[in-house]
Design an enzyme around this catalytic site. Structure first.
Site, PDB file in Angstrom:
ATOM      1  N   SER A 108       0.831  -1.207   0.000  1.00 13.72           N
ATOM      2  CA  SER A 108       0.000   0.000   0.000  1.00 13.72           C
ATOM      3  C   SER A 108       0.866   1.258   0.000  1.00 13.72           C
ATOM      4  O   SER A 108       1.948   1.270   0.606  1.00 13.72           O
ATOM      5  CB  SER A 108      -0.872  -0.014   1.263  1.00 13.72           C
ATOM      6  OG  SER A 108      -1.451   1.246   1.487  1.00 13.72           O
ATOM      7  N   TYR A 131      -2.152   5.610  -4.377  1.00 15.93           N
ATOM      8  CA  TYR A 131      -3.217   6.590  -4.179  1.00 15.93           C
ATOM      9  C   TYR A 131      -2.803   7.852  -4.914  1.00 15.93           C
ATOM     10  O   TYR A 131      -1.613   8.218  -4.899  1.00 15.93           O
ATOM     11  CB  TYR A 131      -3.390   6.924  -2.696  1.00 15.93           C
ATOM     12  CG  TYR A 131      -4.200   5.909  -1.932  1.00 15.93           C
ATOM     13  CD1 TYR A 131      -5.484   5.564  -2.341  1.00 15.93           C
ATOM     14  CD2 TYR A 131      -3.687   5.313  -0.793  1.00 15.93           C
ATOM     15  CE1 TYR A 131      -6.231   4.633  -1.633  1.00 15.93           C
ATOM     16  CE2 TYR A 131      -4.426   4.382  -0.077  1.00 15.93           C
ATOM     17  CZ  TYR A 131      -5.695   4.049  -0.502  1.00 15.93           C
ATOM     18  OH  TYR A 131      -6.441   3.134   0.192  1.00 15.93           O
ATOM     19  N   THR A 157      -5.771   2.735  -7.014  1.00 18.45           N
ATOM     20  CA  THR A 157      -7.051   2.704  -6.295  1.00 18.45           C
ATOM     21  C   THR A 157      -7.900   3.904  -6.686  1.00 18.45           C
ATOM     22  O   THR A 157      -7.443   5.049  -6.630  1.00 18.45           O
ATOM     23  CB  THR A 157      -6.807   2.699  -4.773  1.00 18.45           C
ATOM     24  OG1 THR A 157      -6.071   1.530  -4.447  1.00 18.45           O
ATOM     25  CG2 THR A 157      -8.118   2.701  -3.993  1.00 18.45           C
ATOM     26  N   LYS A 253      -8.311  -0.592  -9.300  1.00 14.58           N
ATOM     27  CA  LYS A 253      -8.981  -1.164  -8.115  1.00 14.58           C
ATOM     28  C   LYS A 253     -10.109  -0.251  -7.655  1.00 14.58           C
ATOM     29  O   LYS A 253      -9.927   0.968  -7.568  1.00 14.58           O
ATOM     30  CB  LYS A 253      -7.945  -1.320  -7.000  1.00 14.58           C
ATOM     31  CG  LYS A 253      -8.482  -1.782  -5.663  1.00 14.58           C
ATOM     32  CD  LYS A 253      -7.340  -2.081  -4.705  1.00 14.58           C
ATOM     33  CE  LYS A 253      -7.817  -2.597  -3.368  1.00 14.58           C
ATOM     34  NZ  LYS A 253      -8.382  -1.556  -2.509  1.00 14.58           N
ATOM     35  N   HIS A 277     -13.657  -1.600  -1.542  1.00 12.45           N
ATOM     36  CA  HIS A 277     -12.653  -1.252  -0.527  1.00 12.45           C
ATOM     37  C   HIS A 277     -12.954  -1.969   0.804  1.00 12.45           C
ATOM     38  O   HIS A 277     -12.843  -1.374   1.888  1.00 12.45           O
ATOM     39  CB  HIS A 277     -12.614   0.270  -0.335  1.00 12.45           C
ATOM     40  CG  HIS A 277     -11.245   0.801  -0.020  1.00 12.45           C
ATOM     41  ND1 HIS A 277     -10.450   1.430  -0.947  1.00 12.45           N
ATOM     42  CD2 HIS A 277     -10.519   0.797   1.124  1.00 12.45           C
ATOM     43  CE1 HIS A 277      -9.309   1.780  -0.379  1.00 12.45           C
ATOM     44  NE2 HIS A 277      -9.322   1.410   0.873  1.00 12.45           N
TER      45      HIS A 277
HETATM   46  C1  GLV Z   1      -7.213   2.755   3.232  1.00  5.84           C
HETATM   47  O1  GLV Z   1      -6.044   2.884   3.335  1.00  5.84           O
HETATM   48  C2  GLV Z   1      -8.162   2.343   4.210  1.00  5.84           C
HETATM   49  O2  GLV Z   1      -7.957   2.618   5.395  1.00  5.84           O
HETATM   50  O3  GLV Z   1      -9.159   1.752   3.815  1.00  5.84           O
END
Ligand code: GLV
Length: 394
Positions: A108, A131, A157, A253, A277
């Site tokens: 991430s 992101y 994302t 995503k 998500h």
């Molecule tokens: C993203 O990083 C989340 O917390 O869903």
């Protein structure tokens, strides 16, 4: 005597005892009422399987490919923010477990261990989740860092330009590292193993951000970072710009609508991830598995369709593959393993899921994952079409 672990839920129970409440709650939350978070999981159990017999089961294989990469089963580790707070050096440990098992690990943007750290301590390429921030230079640098680290796919994302509200995170004052208040201190005192390991690592901050992004006021708080830095203007033209800048395999995503799936195809995505998500963004959206058939109808023949959300067992993986997914992602399921037992726990999660997948596939009369299709399932009438957008009145 060490407990005998036979399910991901066994790991969940150990995880819950071992990890500070703030990080447990971060993982185990959806937004607002948590309807979507809960339905992601419960909708899998509405799909049943067809038992078949007298089929030669020898020589089974769950191996396949995801965006051209060979995988031992159609499962990747999903990008999960703050993984290095669930266990010291969490991203490195999870990436190593994934590498040994032959499945992709996705790092991430909001990880604790940095891209470079993970690359240095693993030997196979991992995937990087991006992101999109307001600061275009910072985004470009992240893309370059991922390329330099040898990442072989970018997972972009699209469903988090603003952060969905998760009540527990606000109430707990979620931050990395945790801020010391009477409540957090009282809780941390009961998490000795976690604390001793955390004390031995320097990796306690958002490693891709701190020291890399300019003008950051509070880099310890996910919610203030998102509010200040994430780009609310993200649109298809910006996605096209990122695709060009990256130049490699691109996975989009957060697709939950057939129309968006067609747009993703147009922009040239190598794969899409049907995702809400993990129920952490738009509460009230339908579960990922329920949306999968419609999205398969829209773009299934033209791009790879992957899915995340609610996958806790190998049976869930098989059901998603049966309904058309080329690959699946586990997030919480590997975090339970990681928080419970570090790298060994992630390996355990993968072993449990693989065994469940392989055994179920066999009992459904299939021995190769490529032959799995809707014919192995029984799905309630209207599972995919029960909900529709009403026509506009007048
Ligand atoms: C993203 O990083 C989340 O917390 O869903």
């Amino acid at each position: 005597m060490a407990p005998v672990i036979t399910t991901v839920d066994d790991l969940h129970k150990i995880y819950r005892r071992r990890v500070p409440k703030m990080f447990y709650d971060y993982c185990q939350s959806g937004s607002w009422t948590e309807q979507t978070f809960n339905e992601n999981e419960s909708d899998f159990s509405k799909i049943r399987l067809r038992q078949r017999v007298a089929v030669d089961m020898e020589g089974r294989s769950t191996a396949t490919t995801m965006v051209g990469r060979e995988v031992s089963m159609p499962v990747a580790l999903a990008p999960v923010g703050l993984t290095g707070m669930q266990h010291a050096d969490g991203e490195i440990l999870a990436a190593r477990a994934a590498e040994d098992f032959g499945v992709p690990f996705t790092l991430s943007t909001m990880s604790i261990c940095s891209i470079e750290d993970v690359a240095k301590r693993t030997s196979k390429p991992f995937w990087f989740q991006l992101y999109v921030m307001r600061d275009e230079d910072f985004v470009d640098r992240l893309i370059e860092r991922a390329r330099d680290a040898g990442c072989d796919a970018l997972v972009l994302t699209l469903d988090l330009q603003i952060l969905g509200q998760r009540h527990k995170d606000l109430k707990n004052g979620l931050s990395a590292p945790p801020k010391l208040t009477p409540a957090t201190i009282a809780n941390l005192m009961t998490k000795v193993g976690w604390g001793l390991e955390m004390a031995q690592t320097p990796r306690r901050f958002f490693g891709n951000i701190v020291g890399h992004a300019k003008g950051v006021k509070d880099a310890s708080s996910l919610s203030s970072w998102t509010a200040e830095q994430f780009d609310p203007r993200l649109d298809w033209s910006k996605i096209a710009r990122i695709k060009e800048k990256w130049g490699g395999k691109l996975i989009l995503k957060g697709i939950l609508d057939a129309e968006d799936a067609r747009m993703a195809l147009k922009v040239g995505a190598d794969a899409i991830i049907v995702s809400n998500h993990g129920g952490r963004q738009l509460d009230g959206a339908l579960s990922s598995i329920r949306m999968l058939p419609e999205i398969m109808d829209a773009v299934g023949g033209e791009t790879e369709v992957h899915i995340d959300g609610g996958i806790r067992t190998g049976q869930d993986v098989l059901k998603a593959v049966a309904l058309g997914a080329r690959g699946t992602y586990i997030g919480r399921a590997f975090i339970y393993g990681l928080g419970a037992m570090g790298q060994k726990g992630v390996t355990k999660t993968l072993e449990v899921i693989h065994k469940e997948l392989d055994t179920t596939m066999a009992l459904c009369g299939e021995k190769n994952i490529h032959d799995v299709g809707p014919h192995i399932t029984l799905v309630p009438k209207g599972f995919a079409g029960e909900w529709e957008t009403p026509a506009r009145n007048g």
